[in-house]
Design a protein around this motif. Structure first.
Motif, short mmCIF file in Angstrom:
data_model
loop_
_atom_site.label_atom_id
_atom_site.label_comp_id
_atom_site.label_asym_id
_atom_site.label_seq_id
_atom_site.Cartn_x
_atom_site.Cartn_y
_atom_site.Cartn_z
N PHE A 107 59.13 39.80 46.53
CA PHE A 107 58.20 40.42 47.48
C PHE A 107 56.75 40.32 47.02
O PHE A 107 55.85 40.40 47.84
N ALA A 153 54.83 37.50 48.69
CA ALA A 153 54.65 37.79 50.11
C ALA A 153 53.55 38.83 50.31
O ALA A 153 52.72 38.71 51.23
N ASN A 163 50.23 37.14 49.71
CA ASN A 163 49.84 36.31 50.86
C ASN A 163 49.35 37.17 52.02
O ASN A 163 48.37 36.83 52.68
#
Length: 163
Positions: A30, A33, A36
């Motif tokens: 995670f 992510a 990002n």
């Protein structure tokens, strides 16, 4: 009996180790992510009027969806409208990529369509999912009403035969 205890202990240790590895992979999985997402969030100038307009459109569209939750025909129209917006996202992205200088401070419209997917299609798909869940709830209620009416009809019919 001692062998069984040792086997169970080894099995529990193996399961614990696998669970630890799995949770470590999830935590590590995670992090990129989240990075990002934060990069995306900070790269966008959220004070641009057209972005405020798009967000306002989605909020109003969601409110209309929630307010009209009892009207199935209108909900169907809203879902068709939302899915049409998703279908035309690629065309919208290419048109906006050509004309971005007239309304935006930077070109958000890449060839892969990440920005339009995140800010246009994503919310429309969410609203469509809300409509779908609402429709399922309404249909479940109708099935319950229908079954109750059927049971009442059967009870009346059986009472009529006894008399």
């Amino acid at each position: 009996m001692e062998d069984l205890r040792m086997a169970l202990k080894d099995h529990a240790d193996l399961a614990s180790e696998l669970f630890d590895r799995f949770s470590a992979e999830l935590r590590r999985g995670f992090a990129p992510a989240v990075d990002n997402f934060l990069g995306f969030f900070h790269a966008v100038d959220w004070k641009e009027p057209w972005l405020i307009g798009v967000i306002t459109f989605h909020v109003v569209f969601l409110l209309i969806t929630i307010i009209s939750r009892r009207n199935m025909n209108f909900q169907l129209s809203l879902s068709v409208l939302a899915l049409s917006g998703v279908c035309f996202a690629e065309t919208i992205n290419s048109i906006l990529a050509k004309r971005w200088k007239s309304f935006a401070g930077q070109n958000y419209f890449d060839t892969h369509g990440l920005f339009i997917s995140a800010l246009w299609s994503g919310p429309l798909l969410f609203i469509t999912a809300v409509i779908l869940v609402n429709t399922l709830f309404i249909l479940c209620g109708l099935i319950v009403k229908w079954k109750r009416a059927e049971l009442k009809h059967r009870a009346r019919a059986s009472r009529g035969k006894k008399d």
